[in-house]
Design a protein around this motif. Structure first.
Motif, PDB file in Angstrom:
ATOM      1  N   ALA A   1      43.300  35.490  51.725  1.00 47.80           N
ATOM      2  CA  ALA A   1      44.167  36.650  51.523  1.00 47.80           C
ATOM      3  C   ALA A   1      44.637  36.720  50.073  1.00 47.80           C
ATOM      4  CB  ALA A   1      45.364  36.588  52.464  1.00 47.80           C
ATOM      5  N   ASP A   2      45.079  37.909  49.682  1.00 51.21           N
ATOM      6  CA  ASP A   2      45.466  38.181  48.294  1.00 51.21           C
ATOM      7  C   ASP A   2      46.869  37.645  47.998  1.00 51.21           C
ATOM      8  OD1 ASP A   2      46.294  39.478  45.869  1.00 51.21           O
ATOM      9  OD2 ASP A   2      44.676  40.925  46.188  1.00 51.21           O
ATOM     10  N   PRO A   3      47.025  36.795  46.991  1.00 42.56           N
ATOM     11  CA  PRO A   3      48.348  36.229  46.684  1.00 42.56           C
ATOM     12  C   PRO A   3      49.362  37.233  46.164  1.00 42.56           C
ATOM     13  CG  PRO A   3      46.753  35.598  45.007  1.00 42.56           C
ATOM     14  CD  PRO A   3      45.976  36.246  46.121  1.00 42.56           C
TER      15      PRO A   3
ATOM     16  N   PHE B   1      50.277  29.491  48.991  1.00 45.02           N
ATOM     17  CA  PHE B   1      49.009  28.774  49.131  1.00 45.02           C
ATOM     18  C   PHE B   1      48.419  28.475  47.763  1.00 45.02           C
ATOM     19  CE2 PHE B   1      44.329  28.968  49.389  1.00 45.02           C
ATOM     20  CZ  PHE B   1      44.107  27.865  50.204  1.00 45.02           C
ATOM     21  N   VAL B   2      48.245  29.493  46.930  1.00 42.83           N
ATOM     22  CA  VAL B   2      47.621  29.252  45.621  1.00 42.83           C
ATOM     23  C   VAL B   2      48.575  28.495  44.696  1.00 42.83           C
ATOM     24  CG1 VAL B   2      46.140  31.280  45.864  1.00 42.83           C
ATOM     25  CG2 VAL B   2      48.290  31.488  44.622  1.00 42.83           C
TER      26      VAL B   2
ATOM     27  N   LYS C   1      47.491  20.715  40.404  1.00 36.76           N
ATOM     28  CA  LYS C   1      46.445  20.534  39.411  1.00 36.76           C
ATOM     29  C   LYS C   1      46.866  20.946  38.002  1.00 36.76           C
ATOM     30  CE  LYS C   1      42.806  21.506  42.836  1.00 36.76           C
ATOM     31  NZ  LYS C   1      42.064  20.215  42.761  1.00 36.76           N
ATOM     32  N   GLY C   2      48.035  21.596  37.884  1.00 41.63           N
ATOM     33  CA  GLY C   2      48.424  22.170  36.609  1.00 41.63           C
ATOM     34  C   GLY C   2      47.829  23.557  36.465  1.00 41.63           C
ATOM     35  N   MET C   3      48.340  24.326  35.518  1.00 39.78           N
ATOM     36  CA  MET C   3      47.871  25.708  35.379  1.00 39.78           C
ATOM     37  C   MET C   3      46.380  25.762  35.063  1.00 39.78           C
ATOM     38  SD  MET C   3      50.293  27.771  36.135  1.00 39.78           S
ATOM     39  CE  MET C   3      49.650  29.315  35.482  1.00 39.78           C
ATOM     40  N   ASP C   4      45.928  24.938  34.145  1.00 32.70           N
ATOM     41  CA  ASP C   4      44.508  24.956  33.803  1.00 32.70           C
ATOM     42  C   ASP C   4      43.659  24.475  34.975  1.00 32.70           C
ATOM     43  OD1 ASP C   4      45.058  25.911  31.283  1.00 32.70           O
ATOM     44  OD2 ASP C   4      44.983  23.934  30.316  1.00 32.70           O
ATOM     45  N   GLY C   5      44.117  23.438  35.659  1.00 28.82           N
ATOM     46  CA  GLY C   5      43.369  22.915  36.798  1.00 28.82           C
ATOM     47  C   GLY C   5      43.314  23.901  37.957  1.00 28.82           C
ATOM     48  N   GLY C   6      44.422  24.616  38.178  1.00 27.45           N
ATOM     49  CA  GLY C   6      44.442  25.622  39.237  1.00 27.45           C
ATOM     50  C   GLY C   6      43.466  26.745  38.944  1.00 27.45           C
ATOM     51  N   LYS C   7      43.456  27.190  37.690  1.00 25.44           N
ATOM     52  CA  LYS C   7      42.522  28.254  37.301  1.00 25.44           C
ATOM     53  C   LYS C   7      41.078  27.777  37.447  1.00 25.44           C
ATOM     54  CE  LYS C   7      45.722  30.448  34.037  1.00 25.44           C
ATOM     55  NZ  LYS C   7      46.007  30.735  32.616  1.00 25.44           N
ATOM     56  N   GLU C   8      40.830  26.538  37.067  1.00 28.44           N
ATOM     57  CA  GLU C   8      39.472  25.992  37.177  1.00 28.44           C
ATOM     58  C   GLU C   8      39.020  25.957  38.635  1.00 28.44           C
ATOM     59  OE1 GLU C   8      36.998  21.864  36.135  1.00 28.44           O
ATOM     60  OE2 GLU C   8      39.110  22.083  35.560  1.00 28.44           O
ATOM     61  N   TYR C   9      39.927  25.533  39.538  1.00 29.64           N
ATOM     62  CA  TYR C   9      39.581  25.442  40.963  1.00 29.64           C
ATOM     63  C   TYR C   9      39.230  26.821  41.519  1.00 29.64           C
ATOM     64  CZ  TYR C   9      40.063  24.624  45.988  1.00 29.64           C
ATOM     65  OH  TYR C   9      39.826  24.563  47.351  1.00 29.64           O
ATOM     66  N   PHE C  10      40.106  27.795  41.310  1.00 32.53           N
ATOM     67  CA  PHE C  10      39.853  29.120  41.877  1.00 32.53           C
ATOM     68  C   PHE C  10      38.740  29.855  41.134  1.00 32.53           C
ATOM     69  CE2 PHE C  10      44.043  28.295  43.741  1.00 32.53           C
ATOM     70  CZ  PHE C  10      43.759  28.611  45.063  1.00 32.53           C
ATOM     71  N   ASN C  11      38.564  29.572  39.852  1.00 32.25           N
ATOM     72  CA  ASN C  11      37.430  30.128  39.124  1.00 32.25           C
ATOM     73  C   ASN C  11      36.124  29.700  39.771  1.00 32.25           C
ATOM     74  OD1 ASN C  11      37.464  31.930  36.905  1.00 32.25           O
ATOM     75  ND2 ASN C  11      38.531  30.421  35.653  1.00 32.25           N
ATOM     76  N   HIS C  12      36.054  28.434  40.155  1.00 29.06           N
ATOM     77  CA  HIS C  12      34.840  27.910  40.793  1.00 29.06           C
ATOM     78  C   HIS C  12      34.560  28.676  42.089  1.00 29.06           C
ATOM     79  CE1 HIS C  12      31.885  24.615  41.466  1.00 29.06           C
ATOM     80  NE2 HIS C  12      32.065  24.976  42.733  1.00 29.06           N
ATOM     81  N   LEU C  13      35.606  28.886  42.902  1.00 30.28           N
ATOM     82  CA  LEU C  13      35.420  29.622  44.156  1.00 30.28           C
ATOM     83  C   LEU C  13      35.004  31.067  43.887  1.00 30.28           C
ATOM     84  CD1 LEU C  13      38.457  28.374  46.296  1.00 30.28           C
ATOM     85  CD2 LEU C  13      36.167  27.378  46.088  1.00 30.28           C
TER      86      LEU C  13
ATOM     87  N   ILE D   1      50.660  33.672  37.634  1.00 34.09           N
ATOM     88  CA  ILE D   1      49.561  33.355  38.550  1.00 34.09           C
ATOM     89  C   ILE D   1      49.018  34.616  39.215  1.00 34.09           C
ATOM     90  CG2 ILE D   1      48.984  32.192  40.723  1.00 34.09           C
ATOM     91  CD1 ILE D   1      50.940  29.949  39.862  1.00 34.09           C
ATOM     92  N   LYS D   2      49.920  35.484  39.640  1.00 36.17           N
ATOM     93  CA  LYS D   2      49.461  36.720  40.286  1.00 36.17           C
ATOM     94  C   LYS D   2      48.718  37.609  39.292  1.00 36.17           C
ATOM     95  CE  LYS D   2      52.913  36.836  43.976  1.00 36.17           C
ATOM     96  NZ  LYS D   2      54.061  37.546  44.558  1.00 36.17           N
ATOM     97  N   GLN D   3      49.210  37.667  38.073  1.00 38.85           N
ATOM     98  CA  GLN D   3      48.521  38.459  37.053  1.00 38.85           C
ATOM     99  C   GLN D   3      47.130  37.892  36.782  1.00 38.85           C
ATOM    100  OE1 GLN D   3      49.767  41.431  35.288  1.00 38.85           O
ATOM    101  NE2 GLN D   3      47.534  41.430  35.109  1.00 38.85           N
ATOM    102  N   TRP D   4      47.027  36.567  36.748  1.00 40.50           N
ATOM    103  CA  TRP D   4      45.728  35.942  36.516  1.00 40.50           C
ATOM    104  C   TRP D   4      44.737  36.318  37.614  1.00 40.50           C
ATOM    105  CZ3 TRP D   4      42.787  32.248  39.149  1.00 40.50           C
ATOM    106  CH2 TRP D   4      41.676  31.761  38.442  1.00 40.50           C
ATOM    107  N   PHE D   5      45.197  36.268  38.874  1.00 40.89           N
ATOM    108  CA  PHE D   5      44.320  36.665  39.983  1.00 40.89           C
ATOM    109  C   PHE D   5      43.924  38.135  39.857  1.00 40.89           C
ATOM    110  CE2 PHE D   5      45.208  32.703  42.017  1.00 40.89           C
ATOM    111  CZ  PHE D   5      44.192  32.526  42.946  1.00 40.89           C
ATOM    112  N   ALA D   6      44.880  38.979  39.494  1.00 45.44           N
ATOM    113  CA  ALA D   6      44.570  40.411  39.342  1.00 45.44           C
ATOM    114  C   ALA D   6      43.558  40.621  38.234  1.00 45.44           C
ATOM    115  CB  ALA D   6      45.844  41.190  39.058  1.00 45.44           C
ATOM    116  N   ASP D   7      43.672  39.867  37.159  1.00 47.69           N
ATOM    117  CA  ASP D   7      42.742  40.002  36.042  1.00 47.69           C
ATOM    118  C   ASP D   7      41.322  39.620  36.455  1.00 47.69           C
ATOM    119  OD1 ASP D   7      44.799  40.795  34.400  1.00 47.69           O
ATOM    120  OD2 ASP D   7      45.052  38.833  33.449  1.00 47.69           O
TER     121      ASP D   7
END
Length: 374
Positions: A203-205, A214-215, A222-234, A364-370
């Motif tokens: 679902a959308d954060p 959840f996100v 993982k930290g901001m960079d680690g979180g972005k890396e994880y969801f980027n992979h998905l 975080i929400k802006q990053w997902f939207a981007d």
């Protein structure tokens, strides 16, 4: 390279406007959206409580004598109105909507609040309201001593909000007819496997209330960079993001996806409906979505509002919500109330720090939207 993350239901454009209004939590069951999608999980009006789906033009109390409280509520447990009036004689005017709608409404009304109490699965957003000095502070319910230690520890020092329980904002759900043997995911890291390319959904954060905690849990861990890396992979593997959890359920049911990070009430509903799915509670635990109640700072019905919040902390009330409420799969905050018998024994919930999640919510929400528009 064009990103493969698939933003379903045409919501990408709406995310930026929501974020511009407020950094807010979401919710998994919007009444109007559920009806439009054949989902009948939204809260409905009871005989003793007015239920209004947001957004609407007004949401004011209807009792001039002060016997009606306006409660802004996620689309769950509108039955609470009848329960509270039976106990106290005080009626509730329930204004329901998904978390993004509720928080946007509160933001729009900040110069002239129309609500007395907010009860919502969005602790980071409520923490943010406290930081903006919009909540009643400096009071303690008499029954707060009856809360479990891990929930009492979530109460801020100024007493601005109180937790009534928590549920898994996401557990792993998979289609057991298509995912078998060693392909069955056992941990959150397993979701990065190439075998799941194009088969995973969530679902959308920025819209679904449980999806943000959840996100946020991954970003805190993982930290901001680690979180972005994880969801980027998905995302690079074609992660499908749906507005709310009921749409994730529909995608699993239709075979559009085979695996999902799904809010637990929706997950158990799939089991009870006989859908060919299995649930996995990862050994490392599931991110928690904490449901909290808070009172509007300048309400002229503070005494009644305090009664209502105290009512929500009673073990008997929480047990009735577990036994017969709309969102019945959750861990109660009060000692003496027990989760549903078919809920996983020893299910581990991981609580994200409210200050951290609130501080980074907009980012975080802006990053997902981007990512949706790349």
């Amino acid at each position: 390279m064009k990103r493969e993350w698939r933003k379903t239901a045409g919501v990408a454009a709406g995310l930026l406007s929501l974020l511009a209004v407020t950094a807010c939590g979401g919710q998994n069951q919007n009444a109007a959206g559920a009806a439009a999608n054949g989902n009948n999980q939204g809260a409905e009006a009871t005989a003793t409580a007015t239920s209004t789906a947001v957004p609407t033009d007004t949401a004011t109390s209807t009792n001039a004598g002060g016997e009606t409280l306006t409660v802004y509520l996620n689309d769950f447990d509108a039955v609470i109105g009848e329960m509270f009036e039976k106990k106290s004689g005080i009626k509730l005017n329930i204004v329901s909507g998904n978390g993004a709608e509720i928080m946007s409404r509160i933001e729009a009304e900040k110069g002239n609040p129309q609500w007395d109490v907010v009860w919502i699965d969005a602790m980071p957003s409520i923490y943010g309201l406290d930081a903006k000095d919009q909540l009643l502070t400096g009071w303690t319910p008499e029954n707060v001593a009856g809360l479990k230690d891990n929930y009492e520890s979530l109460i801020p020092e100024d007493g601005s909000y109180y937790p009534t329980g928590a549920h898994a904002s996401g557990i792993i759900v998979y289609n057991k007819t298509t995912v078998k043997g060693t392909d069955i995911p056992a941990s959150w890291e397993d979701l990065k496997k190439a075998a799941y390319k194009g088969k995973l959904g969530m679902a959308d954060p920025a819209i679904a209330a449980p999806a943000y905690p959840f996100v946020a849990s991954f970003f805190e861990d993982k930290g901001m960079d680690g979180g972005k890396e994880y969801f980027n992979h998905l995302m690079e593997q074609g992660l499908r993001v749906y507005p709310k959890n009921p749409q994730v359920v529909q995608a699993l049911t239709s075979g559009e996806i085979d695996i999902a990070a799904l809010q637990e009430s929706n997950a158990y509903s799939m089991l009870s409906a006989g859908e060919p799915v299995e649930l996995v509670w990862p050994e490392e635990g599931a991110p928690a979505s904490v449901r909290v109640a808070a009172i509007q700072k300048n309400t002229d019905k503070a005494d009644a509002a305090k009664q209502f919040v105290s009512f929500l902390l009673e073990p008997e009330v929480q047990q009735e919500l577990i036994d017969s409420g709309d969102e019945s799969y959750f861990e109660p905050s009060a000692e003496g109330a027990t989760p549903k018998a078919d809920r996983a024994k020893g299910a581990k919930l991981n609580f994200t720090d409210a200050a951290y999640a609130s501080e980074h919510e907009a980012e975080i929400k802006q990053w997902f939207a981007d990512q949706a528009v790349q």
